[in-house]
Design an enzyme around this catalytic site. Structure first.
Site, PDB file in Angstrom:
ATOM      1  N   TYR A 145      69.885   7.922 -30.720  1.00 55.20           N
ATOM      2  CA  TYR A 145      69.646   6.185 -30.606  1.00 55.20           C
ATOM      3  C   TYR A 145      68.861   5.670 -29.536  1.00 55.20           C
ATOM      4  O   TYR A 145      68.369   4.446 -29.345  1.00 55.20           O
ATOM      5  CB  TYR A 145      70.858   5.618 -30.657  1.00 55.20           C
ATOM      6  CG  TYR A 145      72.096   5.626 -31.855  1.00 55.20           C
ATOM      7  CD1 TYR A 145      71.557   6.115 -33.055  1.00 55.20           C
ATOM      8  CD2 TYR A 145      73.162   5.471 -31.977  1.00 55.20           C
ATOM      9  CE1 TYR A 145      71.945   6.343 -34.256  1.00 55.20           C
ATOM     10  CE2 TYR A 145      74.093   5.499 -33.191  1.00 55.20           C
ATOM     11  CZ  TYR A 145      73.403   6.192 -34.296  1.00 55.20           C
ATOM     12  OH  TYR A 145      74.254   6.158 -35.430  1.00 55.20           O
ATOM     13  N   LYS A 196      75.656  20.142 -34.848  1.00 56.65           N
ATOM     14  CA  LYS A 196      74.854  20.871 -35.706  1.00 56.65           C
ATOM     15  C   LYS A 196      74.210  22.159 -35.193  1.00 56.65           C
ATOM     16  O   LYS A 196      72.919  21.998 -35.245  1.00 56.65           O
ATOM     17  CB  LYS A 196      74.214  19.924 -36.675  1.00 56.65           C
ATOM     18  CG  LYS A 196      74.889  19.182 -37.737  1.00 56.65           C
ATOM     19  CD  LYS A 196      75.391  19.874 -38.771  1.00 56.65           C
ATOM     20  CE  LYS A 196      74.372  19.981 -39.733  1.00 56.65           C
ATOM     21  NZ  LYS A 196      74.992  20.833 -40.926  1.00 56.65           N
ATOM     22  N   ASP A 229      79.473  18.301 -40.003  1.00 53.46           N
ATOM     23  CA  ASP A 229      79.668  17.894 -41.707  1.00 53.46           C
ATOM     24  C   ASP A 229      80.833  18.557 -41.828  1.00 53.46           C
ATOM     25  O   ASP A 229      81.635  17.889 -42.737  1.00 53.46           O
ATOM     26  CB  ASP A 229      78.376  18.688 -42.540  1.00 53.46           C
ATOM     27  CG  ASP A 229      78.091  19.855 -42.068  1.00 53.46           C
ATOM     28  OD1 ASP A 229      78.413  20.634 -41.106  1.00 53.46           O
ATOM     29  OD2 ASP A 229      77.483  20.528 -42.793  1.00 53.46           O
ATOM     30  N   ASP A 253      79.333   8.258 -34.364  1.00 48.52           N
ATOM     31  CA  ASP A 253      79.115   6.892 -34.899  1.00 48.52           C
ATOM     32  C   ASP A 253      79.934   7.024 -36.166  1.00 48.52           C
ATOM     33  O   ASP A 253      80.765   6.189 -36.649  1.00 48.52           O
ATOM     34  CB  ASP A 253      77.977   6.379 -35.033  1.00 48.52           C
ATOM     35  CG  ASP A 253      77.721   4.860 -35.415  1.00 48.52           C
ATOM     36  OD1 ASP A 253      78.582   4.347 -35.557  1.00 48.52           O
ATOM     37  OD2 ASP A 253      76.456   4.470 -35.325  1.00 48.52           O
ATOM     38  N   ASP A 257      83.937   5.950 -37.388  1.00 56.41           N
ATOM     39  CA  ASP A 257      84.217   5.067 -38.594  1.00 56.41           C
ATOM     40  C   ASP A 257      85.157   5.876 -39.723  1.00 56.41           C
ATOM     41  O   ASP A 257      85.855   5.079 -40.240  1.00 56.41           O
ATOM     42  CB  ASP A 257      83.035   4.564 -39.079  1.00 56.41           C
ATOM     43  CG  ASP A 257      82.562   3.300 -38.606  1.00 56.41           C
ATOM     44  OD1 ASP A 257      83.071   3.170 -37.381  1.00 56.41           O
ATOM     45  OD2 ASP A 257      81.401   2.836 -39.138  1.00 56.41           O
TER      46      ASP A 257
END
Ligand code: NAD
Length: 369
Positions: A145, A196, A229, A253, A257
């Site tokens: 970001y 990852k 994942d 993020d 959520d």
């Protein structure tokens, strides 16, 4: 660096239901002062749309400086349809971004707790989520970001290219991992680090640095590494396997959520954003509910103040080291839910509806017991 005033809270109610839910926190601060002689100091200031309306900016320099001298900022929520067409620099959300950035709040803590009384509100089966208590630690000021280069640039034959860069340094990784290990020691002593590393070099570095820090300073904490994942899948399959999850800005993020949905209700979810401790042990921090300003219900006295009250409990625990008072407050919330008292958003059959201030009063009544 501006000296932090001990036990001082800056309350920033903001917009919509913000002032209503912060109003209940004010009552609780006053209760602690009167009944436990805790000497909390509080000051209130405008932020977001409310600040824009009065001063033409979502946060004034004066309010920003006030935030620097408090032990903790407690924020309600900002924003609303009235401000949707403002220039980006004047939007209420800019105030939050400025506070997070300038206070260098690099660790975002989002607990996902499924209250047994509200287990039916989750979309998952009760046995999967009942008693769930996870803490997600998301890196907040680095990663994709913020990485450079970024942008959209024209390439050949009318084609364009969108670019974002995912970067992390060793020290950025270690400082957020340290927060996760310290938290785990106060909880169930287990950290799962997600990245990852199978496809990203930055993920490989993340994994190595978390492991290095563990081996050097936190050998007594259990550490697992998991691909992000897989973590997304495991959160739905068997969320109770986790205690503390630490991950980068992008994966955090999404995973936070996802985890928040396990609990079913937006009105119950607190959060904390923490900075680094200086040599005197002082730390900048901001605490806020996960929900927004809920303009659809603002001014009706029906907003659920629990997320903000639990955010205040996090402030007691993490900024002031008042674990006992934080425990008492969290227990009082549990007791009120046990009694079947509910704000409108979490009503179910056989429960009794109470207002925003009714919820604050009921929680205080249990603190009193
Ligand atoms: P929202 O969280 O404000 O509301 C979503 C839904 O949940 C609404 O139906 C609302 O009534 C309900 N809700 C939220 N909090 C509740 C509570 N405490 N008690 C009972 N019901 C509650 O999200 P939104 O509608 O997408 O956004 C509204 C405004 O809030 C927008 O301007 C948005 O930019 C802003 N926002 C601010 C923050 C923040 O200040 N940190 C976060 C998210 C959204």
């Amino acid at each position: 660096m501006i000296k932090v005033k001990k036990r001082k809270f800056l309350l920033l109610p903001g917009d919509g239901i913000g002032p209503e839910v912060i109003g209940e926190v004010k009552k609780i601060i006053t209760w602690f002062n009167v009944n436990k002689s805790l000497d909390f100091d509080m000051e209130e200031a405008l932020v977001g749309g409310a600040s824009y309306d009065k001063h033409g900016t979502p946060i004034t320099d004066e309010v920003f400086y006030k935030s620097l001298e408090c032990e903790a900022v407690i924020l309600g929520a900002v924003g609303g349809p009235k401000y949707d067409n403002l220039d980006f620099s004047k939007r209420p959300e800019r105030a939050l971004l400025k506070l997070r950035k300038e206070l260098k709040l690099f660790a975002n803590l989002r607990p996902a707790i499924c209250f047994k009384q509200l287990v039916e509100a989750s979309t998952l089966k009760p046995e999967i989520v009942s008693g769930l208590d996870i803490m997600i630690v998301r890196e907040l000021t680095g990663g994709i970001y913020f990485g450079e280069p970024r942008g959209i640039k024209p390439i050949d034959k009318g084609e364009r290219k969108g670019i974002n860069t995912h970067t992390y340094t060793s020290s950025e990784i270690k400082r957020v991992a340290r927060v996760a290990f310290d938290l785990a020691k106060k909880r169930n002593n287990k950290v799962t680090s997600c990245e990852k590393s199978n496809v990203m070099e930055a993920g490989q570095l993340w994994k190595e640095e978390v492991q290095n820090l563990h081996d050097k300073e936190f050998k007594d904490v259990e550490l697992n590494h998991m691909l992000a994942d897989n973590c997304a899948m495991q959160l739905l399959r068997n969320p109770k396997q986790f205690d503390v999850i630490v991950t980068d800005n992008l994966f955090g993020d999404m995973l936070s959520d996802e985890a928040s949905m396990l609990t079913g209700s937006l009105g119950l979810l607190p959060s904390a954003s923490l900075g680094a401790k200086n040599k005197d042990g002082e730390m900048r921090a901001m605490y806020e509910p996960v929900h927004g300003s809920a303009p659809d219900i603002a001014g009706k006295g029906i907003a659920n103040p629990i997320a903000t009250i639990l955010s205040f409990a996090m402030a007691l625990r993490y900024s002031l080291d008042l674990d006992k008072e934080a425990d008492d407050l969290e227990k009082a919330v549990q007791n009120v839910l046990d009694d079947g008292l509910r704000t409108k958003d979490i009503m179910s059959k056989g429960t009794k509806e109470i207002s925003t201030s009714g919820m604050g009063d009921a929680i205080i009544a249990y603190l009193q017991k």
